[in-house]
Design a protein around this motif. Structure first.
Motif, PDB file in Angstrom:
ATOM      1  N   HIS A   1      19.418  62.655 126.154  1.00  0.00           N
ATOM      2  CA  HIS A   1      19.115  61.324 125.653  1.00  0.00           C
ATOM      3  C   HIS A   1      19.685  61.159 124.263  1.00  0.00           C
ATOM      4  O   HIS A   1      19.971  62.116 123.561  1.00  0.00           O
ATOM      5  CB  HIS A   1      17.620  61.010 125.719  1.00  0.00           C
TER       6      HIS A   1
ATOM      7  N   PHE B   1       7.175  47.493 112.889  1.00  0.00           N
ATOM      8  CA  PHE B   1       6.823  47.979 114.215  1.00  0.00           C
ATOM      9  C   PHE B   1       5.362  48.441 114.314  1.00  0.00           C
ATOM     10  O   PHE B   1       4.783  48.426 115.374  1.00  0.00           O
ATOM     11  CB  PHE B   1       7.749  49.130 114.608  1.00  0.00           C
TER      12      PHE B   1
ATOM     13  N   CYS C   1       3.559  40.540 119.331  1.00  0.00           N
ATOM     14  CA  CYS C   1       4.111  40.836 120.646  1.00  0.00           C
ATOM     15  C   CYS C   1       3.255  40.468 121.846  1.00  0.00           C
ATOM     16  O   CYS C   1       3.281  41.185 122.840  1.00  0.00           O
ATOM     17  CB  CYS C   1       4.406  42.315 120.758  1.00  0.00           C
TER      18      CYS C   1
ATOM     19  N   GLN D   1       1.910  49.576 125.730  1.00  0.00           N
ATOM     20  CA  GLN D   1       3.210  49.259 125.150  1.00  0.00           C
ATOM     21  C   GLN D   1       3.461  50.360 124.112  1.00  0.00           C
ATOM     22  O   GLN D   1       2.856  50.359 123.052  1.00  0.00           O
ATOM     23  CB  GLN D   1       3.149  47.888 124.492  1.00  0.00           C
TER      24      GLN D   1
ATOM     25  N   TRP E   1       5.586  52.406 121.505  1.00  0.00           N
ATOM     26  CA  TRP E   1       6.726  52.270 120.589  1.00  0.00           C
ATOM     27  C   TRP E   1       7.174  53.643 120.129  1.00  0.00           C
ATOM     28  O   TRP E   1       6.410  54.407 119.553  1.00  0.00           O
ATOM     29  CB  TRP E   1       6.343  51.394 119.400  1.00  0.00           C
TER      30      TRP E   1
ATOM     31  N   THR F   1      17.197  57.995 118.791  1.00  0.00           N
ATOM     32  CA  THR F   1      16.541  56.681 118.718  1.00  0.00           C
ATOM     33  C   THR F   1      16.852  56.041 117.369  1.00  0.00           C
ATOM     34  O   THR F   1      16.672  56.658 116.330  1.00  0.00           O
ATOM     35  CB  THR F   1      15.010  56.843 118.864  1.00  0.00           C
ATOM     36  N   ILE F   2      17.325  54.823 117.405  1.00  0.00           N
ATOM     37  CA  ILE F   2      17.620  54.086 116.172  1.00  0.00           C
ATOM     38  C   ILE F   2      16.609  52.955 116.083  1.00  0.00           C
ATOM     39  O   ILE F   2      16.373  52.270 117.068  1.00  0.00           O
ATOM     40  CB  ILE F   2      19.034  53.459 116.209  1.00  0.00           C
TER      41      ILE F   2
ATOM     42  N   ARG G   1      17.494  46.496 124.775  1.00  0.00           N
ATOM     43  CA  ARG G   1      17.606  47.834 124.202  1.00  0.00           C
ATOM     44  C   ARG G   1      18.375  48.754 125.137  1.00  0.00           C
ATOM     45  O   ARG G   1      18.853  49.814 124.722  1.00  0.00           O
ATOM     46  CB  ARG G   1      16.222  48.430 123.921  1.00  0.00           C
TER      47      ARG G   1
ATOM     48  N   ARG H   1       2.658  47.212 112.894  1.00  0.00           N
ATOM     49  CA  ARG H   1       1.636  46.181 112.851  1.00  0.00           C
ATOM     50  C   ARG H   1       1.045  45.913 114.236  1.00  0.00           C
ATOM     51  O   ARG H   1       1.754  45.784 115.214  1.00  0.00           O
ATOM     52  CB  ARG H   1       2.230  44.902 112.284  1.00  0.00           C
TER      53      ARG H   1
ATOM     54  N   ALA I   1      13.510  51.287 116.536  1.00  0.00           N
ATOM     55  CA  ALA I   1      12.380  51.636 117.380  1.00  0.00           C
ATOM     56  C   ALA I   1      12.638  51.114 118.783  1.00  0.00           C
ATOM     57  O   ALA I   1      13.293  50.110 118.976  1.00  0.00           O
ATOM     58  CB  ALA I   1      11.093  51.034 116.834  1.00  0.00           C
ATOM     59  N   ASP I   2      12.140  51.846 119.742  1.00  0.00           N
ATOM     60  CA  ASP I   2      12.337  51.494 121.125  1.00  0.00           C
ATOM     61  C   ASP I   2      10.952  51.351 121.729  1.00  0.00           C
ATOM     62  O   ASP I   2      10.014  51.929 121.206  1.00  0.00           O
ATOM     63  CB  ASP I   2      13.058  52.653 121.806  1.00  0.00           C
ATOM     64  N   PHE I   3      10.827  50.601 122.804  1.00  0.00           N
ATOM     65  CA  PHE I   3       9.512  50.656 123.416  1.00  0.00           C
ATOM     66  C   PHE I   3       9.588  50.568 124.926  1.00  0.00           C
ATOM     67  O   PHE I   3      10.586  50.188 125.507  1.00  0.00           O
ATOM     68  CB  PHE I   3       8.550  49.623 122.825  1.00  0.00           C
TER      69      PHE I   3
ATOM     70  N   CYS J   1      -0.401  37.421 116.244  1.00  0.00           N
ATOM     71  CA  CYS J   1      -0.633  38.833 116.475  1.00  0.00           C
ATOM     72  C   CYS J   1       0.468  39.367 117.357  1.00  0.00           C
ATOM     73  O   CYS J   1       0.823  38.777 118.373  1.00  0.00           O
ATOM     74  CB  CYS J   1      -2.001  39.057 117.116  1.00  0.00           C
TER      75      CYS J   1
ATOM     76  N   MET K   1       6.923  50.031 128.550  1.00  0.00           N
ATOM     77  CA  MET K   1       5.601  49.575 128.987  1.00  0.00           C
ATOM     78  C   MET K   1       5.171  50.370 130.210  1.00  0.00           C
ATOM     79  O   MET K   1       6.004  50.742 131.036  1.00  0.00           O
ATOM     80  CB  MET K   1       5.647  48.105 129.410  1.00  0.00           C
TER      81      MET K   1
ATOM     82  N   LYS L   1      26.035  52.580 120.863  1.00  0.00           N
ATOM     83  CA  LYS L   1      24.982  53.160 121.697  1.00  0.00           C
ATOM     84  C   LYS L   1      24.644  52.253 122.869  1.00  0.00           C
ATOM     85  O   LYS L   1      24.057  52.688 123.845  1.00  0.00           O
ATOM     86  CB  LYS L   1      23.729  53.360 120.823  1.00  0.00           C
TER      87      LYS L   1
END
Lengths: 210, 495
Positions: free
Chosen positions: A39, A79, A209, A62, A64, A42-43, B410, A81, A45-47, A207, A49, B360
């Motif tokens: 892999h 990210f 996302c 979810q 992150w 990671t740049i 992403r 919050r 932030a990724d998320f 609030c 679900m 990427k």
């Protein structure tokens, strides 16, 4: 107060820890039940679900996944919050990653500034237990550290061999759910809502996302 | 190139009864036996049939004893068509009861039918193969002409030709890989005057660091930072384009990439190593030699957009986020409104795209095409590419919920082609020859400048509720996502 009984809860979870401890792998193992050596870094932030059942209740997690390089922490606020639980991860074969847990935790509390920080739920994961011969941090040491942090739950896991992953995430989800239903107003006021498009403001809830 | 044409003429005469020739399968059944080549194999385990396709090896497994076999066709003559050739046992081995006449006839018929079907399939495949080959040949010829134009006309007269209409058109279509490295070097330039001597010094220092040799007079903190960055580089190099396998442990480019990043960290300790640099440096190393790659990398990192991001300058980054948000709203208002309603802030996907300049997110080929124009047109093109990606998937994205949309952005579909993406970007190339065009649309740079002016007007003040209010008023008239405005407050608050 708590949300309606049938409403599916959305739980926001942040994974933090040094670069290379396996944050992305932990997440992938939990969500897709697979492990890959291939892999990419990671740049930002990724998320990802995932729906799961927690004590008979369906929740959506979810999760992150954040960049591990320290300097990216300053972007964290964007990210962090609204998080319901923070997962700290370290590599049991790398003692520096263990030493850095305190700064990660402190930085999270500063940046996310949750209400009642003393009781904000954290869960600690010690990853790479499959590499027993290279072990640099003992279970005892990690457990002792957790004791000093209001009994933070601790799991020794392996993203590679899927050891304890489901169990750990069950606990994470439960902690997040407890936090979410006990206090949905965790982040009541944003410093200010820079509402440029005042005419169109539809709702008062910013609030994250949802 | 000449191989198919030379193989063809000899193919048909030397073929036996089974050929690609359309008439072959209409031949009468009675005639066939006469033309069969009867061969006896004493020992079928012999390697003589080891290179026959699967079918024969299966048969060999079934009939390991000797028997009477017929060979159809000659594989050597036309490899494109004759690959179904096999060894077929006409009669049963001598230790088994013989087939009845009727059964034999039925088997023969079945066999002929199978063969015919296989032949038809072969002919079709062969046609497709030839067509693909011709297309490839045509593309190669076209590419050779384009390469010649670059090598013989444009590169020798760079200053007078790089900005001509012809050159710009060719450039837009993608640089041929043979000239790409050279054109990138010329387009990026070397405003920093990085010399080979400086590069060598930085490399030497980097080697010392990478080998863990301690420098004297180092503070404890400096040593910790150094070790952290060396370890970080080594860790990230192995996680750069993992699928290529060349930057990983034992791969041919592992050391080159580590050295380039280490040398840069020595050259610019104020920037150091930042995650995602490995992707950018890796692509330069794939296109040019180590020294020019270092020059290109250092000069690219010195561009305003890169400096803002790689030094994590939050207020400058914020200006870019706001400017992109305004640009997005101007160009794709419907999608912008959808994103805003879901609270999908642009930074969530833009961070990844800007840091790696799409390396990427897009395939290597498409990334290089984006970089071709990025180095010519500057940072604005990266934001146009971002809009191009959004536009290309607009219909899909309009139906997506927050989490699906973020997941999609992403991890973009792997099959995005350069041509398709560039068709979508092209629309945004038309906006404004000057600052504004006839429709009142603004260029990205114009929007960025406006945001910069308004945000810096409050610079130096402590950011609190009232100053954020001020920013809000300062930006009045600009349409900004509500999601982003919250983010803006967050970012500026931490200053």
């Amino acid at each position: 107060m708590s949300s309606a009984p049938h409403k599916k809860a959305l739980l926001k979870v942040i994974i933090l820890g040094d670069s290379g401890v396996g944050k992305t792998s932990l997440m992938n193992q939990f969500v897709d039940q697979r492990f890959s050596n291939q892999h990419k870094v990671t740049i930002g932030a990724d998320f990802i679900m995932k729906d799961m059942l927690v004590d008979g209740r369906l929740v959506t997690m979810q999760i992150w996944d954040t960049a591990g390089q320290e300097r990216f922490q300053s972007l964290g606020v964007a990210f962090y919050r609204g998080a319901d639980c923070c997962v700290l991860a370290y590599d049991v074969t790398n003692s520096t990653s263990f030493k850095n847990l305190d700064p990660w935790r402190d930085e999270f509390l500063i940046q996310a500034s949750p209400r009642d920080p003393e009781h904000f739920p954290f869960v600690l994961l010690g990853n790479k237990v499959d590499l027993a011969q290279d072990r640099a941090v003992s279970r005892k040491k990690a457990e002792a550290w957790c004791q000093t942090k209001t009994k933070m739950p601790y799991f020794e896991v392996s993203a590679k061999e899927a050891v304890n992953i489901d169990l750990a995430f069950q606990t994470i989800a439960r902690a997040a759910l407890a936090r979410e239903s006990q206090d949905t107003q965790d982040f009541p006021d944003f410093p200010a809502q820079v509402l440029l498009d005042c005419g169109n403001a539809k709702s008062s809830s910013f609030c994250s996302c949802q | 190139m000449t191989e198919p044409s030379s193989a063809q003429p000899e193919a048909s005469p030397s073929c036996c009864n089974v050929t690609a020739n359309g008439s072959a399968h209409h031949e009468d059944e009675e005639k066939l036996p006469e033309r069969k080549t009867e061969v006896k194999f004493a020992d079928l385990e012999q390697p003589s049939c080891s290179n026959t396709p699967k079918k024969s090896s299966i048969l060999r497994g079934f009939f390991s004893r000797s028997g009477r076999w017929k060979v159809f066709g000659d594989r050597k003559t036309d490899p494109g068509v004759m690959h179904t050739t096999g060894l077929i046992l006409e009669e049963r081995p001598s230790n088994l009861p013989q087939k009845s006449e009727e059964e034999s006839a039925r088997h023969r018929l079945l066999y002929e039918q199978m063969l015919e079907q296989a032949k038809k399939k072969d002919v079709k495949l062969e046609k497709e193969r030839r067509k693909a080959h011709e297309d490839k040949k045509k593309a190669e010829e076209a590419l050779a002409i384009i390469s010649r134009t670059w090598n013989e006309e444009i590169l020798p007269n760079w200053n007078s030709s790089f900005d001509t209409r012809k050159c710009r058109d060719l450039w837009w279509k993608g640089l041929p890989s043979k000239v790409r490295g050279k054109v990138w070097q010329l387009a990026i330039g070397n405003a920093l005057n990085v010399s080979e001597e400086l590069y060598n010094i930085c490399c030497e220092r980097a080697e010392l660091r990478l080998n863990g040799i301690q420098e004297t007079g180092e503070t404890k903190e400096a040593r910790y930072n150094r070790e952290a960055s060396v370890a970080q580089i080594q860790l990230d190099v192995s996680r750069t384009f993992p699928a290529l396998g060349i930057f990983q442990e034992g791969g041919p480019y592992q050391h080159l990439l580590t050295k380039l990043l280490g040398a840069y960290a020595c050259y610019r300790p104020d920037v150091g190593y930042v995650q995602s640099m490995s992707f950018i440096a890796a692509i330069f190393l794939l296109q040019m030699e180590p020294f020019p790659a270092f020059v290109a990398f250092s000069n690219l990192m010195n561009q305003p957009l890169q400096l803002a991001f790689f030094r994590l300058n939050k207020s400058q980054m914020t200006e870019y986020f706001v400017a992109f948000d305004l640009y997005f709203h101007q160009e794709l208002p419907e999608l912008h409104a959808h994103f805003d309603a879901m609270n999908l802030r642009p930074d969530i996907y833009i961070i990844d795209w800007v840091y790696t300049a799409f390396a990427k997110s897009l395939s290597l080929d498409v990334t290089c095409r984006v970089w071709d124009v990025f180095f010519r047109d500057g940072e604005e093109f990266l934001f146009k590419t971002a809009l191009g990606i959004l536009k290309m998937h607009e219909d899909l994205l309009l139906d997506m919920e927050f989490d699906v949309a973020v997941g999609f952005l992403r991890k973009l579909p792997a099959d995005i082609t350069g041509n398709e993406l560039f068709r979508n970007i092209e629309v945004f190339m038309k906006t404004g020859g000057g600052a504004e065009n006839g429709k009142g649309k603004k260029r990205f740079q114009q929007l960025h400048l406006e945001v910069h002016e308004r945000l810096t007007s409050i610079n130096g003040n402590k950011i609190d509720k009232s100053t954020i209010q001020e920013i809000s008023e300062g930006l009045d008239g600009m349409k900004m996502s509500k999601s982003l405005s919250v983010f803006l407050a967050d970012l500026l608050e931490g200053q």
